[in-house]
Scaffold this motif. Structure first.
Motif, mmCIF file in Angstrom:
data_model
loop_
_atom_site.group_PDB
_atom_site.id
_atom_site.type_symbol
_atom_site.label_atom_id
_atom_site.label_comp_id
_atom_site.label_asym_id
_atom_site.label_seq_id
_atom_site.Cartn_x
_atom_site.Cartn_y
_atom_site.Cartn_z
ATOM 1 N N VAL A 122 33.358 -63.806 -62.623
ATOM 2 C CA VAL A 122 34.235 -63.713 -61.450
ATOM 3 C C VAL A 122 35.451 -64.588 -61.678
ATOM 4 C CG1 VAL A 122 34.432 -64.182 -58.986
ATOM 5 C CG2 VAL A 122 32.300 -63.272 -59.907
ATOM 6 N N GLN A 123 36.624 -64.013 -61.558
ATOM 7 C CA GLN A 123 37.875 -64.760 -61.682
ATOM 8 C C GLN A 123 38.414 -65.003 -60.280
ATOM 9 O OE1 GLN A 123 39.165 -65.753 -64.683
ATOM 10 N NE2 GLN A 123 37.353 -64.882 -65.676
ATOM 11 N N LEU A 124 38.684 -66.258 -59.965
ATOM 12 C CA LEU A 124 39.153 -66.603 -58.631
ATOM 13 C C LEU A 124 40.593 -67.047 -58.671
ATOM 14 C CD1 LEU A 124 36.107 -68.735 -57.435
ATOM 15 C CD2 LEU A 124 36.537 -66.325 -56.989
ATOM 16 N N GLN A 125 41.317 -66.700 -57.617
ATOM 17 C CA GLN A 125 42.704 -67.130 -57.495
ATOM 18 C C GLN A 125 42.865 -67.868 -56.179
ATOM 19 O OE1 GLN A 125 45.140 -63.600 -58.010
ATOM 20 N NE2 GLN A 125 45.305 -63.978 -60.196
ATOM 21 N N ALA A 126 43.224 -69.134 -56.283
ATOM 22 C CA ALA A 126 43.507 -69.941 -55.098
ATOM 23 C C ALA A 126 45.012 -70.010 -54.927
ATOM 24 C CB ALA A 126 42.929 -71.337 -55.259
ATOM 25 N N SER A 127 45.471 -69.898 -53.697
ATOM 26 C CA SER A 127 46.904 -69.938 -53.414
ATOM 27 C C SER A 127 47.141 -70.560 -52.059
ATOM 28 C CB SER A 127 47.486 -68.527 -53.466
ATOM 29 O OG SER A 127 46.886 -67.703 -52.480
ATOM 30 N N GLY A 128 48.405 -70.849 -51.764
ATOM 31 C CA GLY A 128 48.771 -71.361 -50.460
ATOM 32 C C GLY A 128 49.117 -72.831 -50.427
ATOM 33 N N GLY A 129 48.964 -73.510 -51.539
ATOM 34 C CA GLY A 129 49.307 -74.921 -51.575
ATOM 35 C C GLY A 129 50.807 -75.136 -51.499
ATOM 36 N N GLY A 130 51.188 -76.408 -51.344
ATOM 37 C CA GLY A 130 52.600 -76.717 -51.264
ATOM 38 C C GLY A 130 52.818 -78.128 -50.796
ATOM 39 N N LEU A 131 54.069 -78.407 -50.443
ATOM 40 C CA LEU A 131 54.464 -79.722 -49.946
ATOM 41 C C LEU A 131 54.678 -79.628 -48.445
ATOM 42 C CD1 LEU A 131 55.480 -82.645 -50.343
ATOM 43 C CD2 LEU A 131 57.746 -81.669 -50.795
ATOM 44 N N VAL A 132 54.072 -80.526 -47.711
ATOM 45 C CA VAL A 132 54.184 -80.514 -46.259
ATOM 46 C C VAL A 132 54.233 -81.948 -45.759
ATOM 47 C CG1 VAL A 132 51.678 -80.438 -45.906
ATOM 48 C CG2 VAL A 132 53.201 -79.504 -44.148
ATOM 49 N N GLN A 133 54.874 -82.153 -44.628
ATOM 50 C CA GLN A 133 54.911 -83.475 -44.031
ATOM 51 C C GLN A 133 53.617 -83.761 -43.295
ATOM 52 O OE1 GLN A 133 58.470 -83.619 -41.589
ATOM 53 N NE2 GLN A 133 59.641 -84.510 -43.277
ATOM 54 N N ALA A 134 53.307 -85.018 -43.146
ATOM 55 C CA ALA A 134 52.116 -85.415 -42.393
ATOM 56 C C ALA A 134 52.168 -84.796 -41.001
ATOM 57 C CB ALA A 134 52.026 -86.925 -42.310
ATOM 58 N N GLY A 135 51.023 -84.299 -40.570
ATOM 59 C CA GLY A 135 50.939 -83.613 -39.292
ATOM 60 C C GLY A 135 51.140 -82.115 -39.388
ATOM 61 N N GLY A 136 51.587 -81.654 -40.527
ATOM 62 C CA GLY A 136 51.827 -80.236 -40.723
ATOM 63 C C GLY A 136 50.566 -79.478 -41.079
ATOM 64 N N SER A 137 50.745 -78.180 -41.357
ATOM 65 C CA SER A 137 49.614 -77.301 -41.644
ATOM 66 C C SER A 137 49.889 -76.456 -42.882
ATOM 67 C CB SER A 137 49.357 -76.352 -40.459
ATOM 68 O OG SER A 137 49.024 -77.064 -39.289
ATOM 69 N N LEU A 138 48.820 -76.098 -43.547
ATOM 70 C CA LEU A 138 48.856 -75.142 -44.643
ATOM 71 C C LEU A 138 47.604 -74.282 -44.554
ATOM 72 C CD1 LEU A 138 49.908 -77.320 -47.745
ATOM 73 C CD2 LEU A 138 51.263 -75.504 -46.690
ATOM 74 N N ARG A 139 47.688 -73.077 -45.082
ATOM 75 C CA ARG A 139 46.509 -72.238 -45.185
ATOM 76 C C ARG A 139 46.311 -71.818 -46.635
ATOM 77 N NH1 ARG A 139 45.246 -66.371 -42.426
ATOM 78 N NH2 ARG A 139 46.745 -65.706 -44.019
ATOM 79 N N LEU A 140 45.191 -72.224 -47.180
ATOM 80 C CA LEU A 140 44.824 -71.837 -48.544
ATOM 81 C C LEU A 140 44.021 -70.539 -48.502
ATOM 82 C CD1 LEU A 140 43.701 -75.269 -50.040
ATOM 83 C CD2 LEU A 140 46.005 -74.316 -49.825
ATOM 84 N N SER A 141 44.193 -69.755 -49.557
ATOM 85 C CA SER A 141 43.432 -68.509 -49.695
ATOM 86 C C SER A 141 42.744 -68.489 -51.043
ATOM 87 C CB SER A 141 44.360 -67.293 -49.595
ATOM 88 O OG SER A 141 45.033 -67.244 -48.370
ATOM 89 N N CYS A 142 41.617 -67.831 -51.088
ATOM 90 C CA CYS A 142 40.887 -67.672 -52.349
ATOM 91 C C CYS A 142 40.413 -66.235 -52.437
ATOM 92 C CB CYS A 142 39.715 -68.638 -52.406
ATOM 93 S SG CYS A 142 38.770 -68.556 -53.955
ATOM 94 N N THR A 143 40.816 -65.564 -53.480
ATOM 95 C CA THR A 143 40.422 -64.172 -53.674
ATOM 96 C C THR A 143 39.947 -63.978 -55.106
ATOM 97 O OG1 THR A 143 42.660 -63.553 -54.317
ATOM 98 C CG2 THR A 143 42.104 -63.337 -52.005
ATOM 99 N N PRO A 144 39.058 -63.049 -55.321
ATOM 100 C CA PRO A 144 38.665 -62.730 -56.689
ATOM 101 C C PRO A 144 39.690 -61.790 -57.307
ATOM 102 C CG PRO A 144 37.402 -61.392 -55.193
ATOM 103 C CD PRO A 144 38.295 -62.263 -54.360
ATOM 104 N N SER A 145 40.063 -62.059 -58.544
ATOM 105 C CA SER A 145 41.007 -61.163 -59.211
ATOM 106 C C SER A 145 40.299 -59.935 -59.762
ATOM 107 C CB SER A 145 41.731 -61.894 -60.340
ATOM 108 O OG SER A 145 40.792 -62.408 -61.260
ATOM 109 N N ASP A 146 38.970 -59.986 -59.753
ATOM 110 C CA ASP A 146 38.214 -58.822 -60.174
ATOM 111 C C ASP A 146 36.981 -58.703 -59.293
ATOM 112 O OD1 ASP A 146 36.295 -60.261 -62.945
ATOM 113 O OD2 ASP A 146 37.041 -61.120 -61.088
#
Length: 126
Positions: free
Chosen positions: A1-25
């Motif tokens: 199983v190949q996994l792809q994680a995405s959604g990271g980045g730079l954010v200020q304290a108090g902010g939000s991010l949403r990470l995703s993980c999907t299989p590439s196959d």
């Protein structure tokens, strides 16, 4: 199983991010999934996990009330919604999966997982 994680980045304290993980196959509708993170100079640690069914989940204490793990099996995607981010949340975040015999099993130990994604960087500035 190949996994792809995405959604990271730079954010200020108090902010939000949403990470995703999907299989590439294939699909992991019968897999349990976990999120782990590794900060510079520190060991990788457990963050959150969710069962195959999506009915059960668990967070580590430091993110309880701020992070929410969910999954959409129809879209073959697991999400980590991260709210009220803090500088100490800065790390590379990894998703990992394993087959689950029971649909509601949740796994928090790193060595429980068979397959790992490449990681996505989350940086929280103060």
């Amino acid at each position: 199983v190949q996994l792809q994680a995405s959604g990271g980045g730079l954010v200020q304290a108090g902010g939000s991010l949403r990470l995703s993980c999907t299989p590439s196959d294939g699909t992991y509708s019968n897999y349990a999934l976990g999120w782990f993170r590794q900060a510079p100079g520190k060991e990788r640690e457990f963050v959150a996990a969710i069962s195959w069914s999506g009915a059960r989940s668990r967070n580590t204490d430091s993110v309880e009330g701020r992070f929410i793990i969910t999954r959409d099996n129809a879209k073959n995607t697991v999400y980590l919604q991260m709210n009220n981010l803090k500088p100490e949340d800065t790390a590379v975040y990894y998703c990992a999966v394993r087959e689950a015999v029971h649909r509601d099993n949740v796994f928090t130990a790193e060595n429980s997982y068979y397959y790992w994604g490449q990681g996505t960087q989350v940086t929280v500035s103060s």
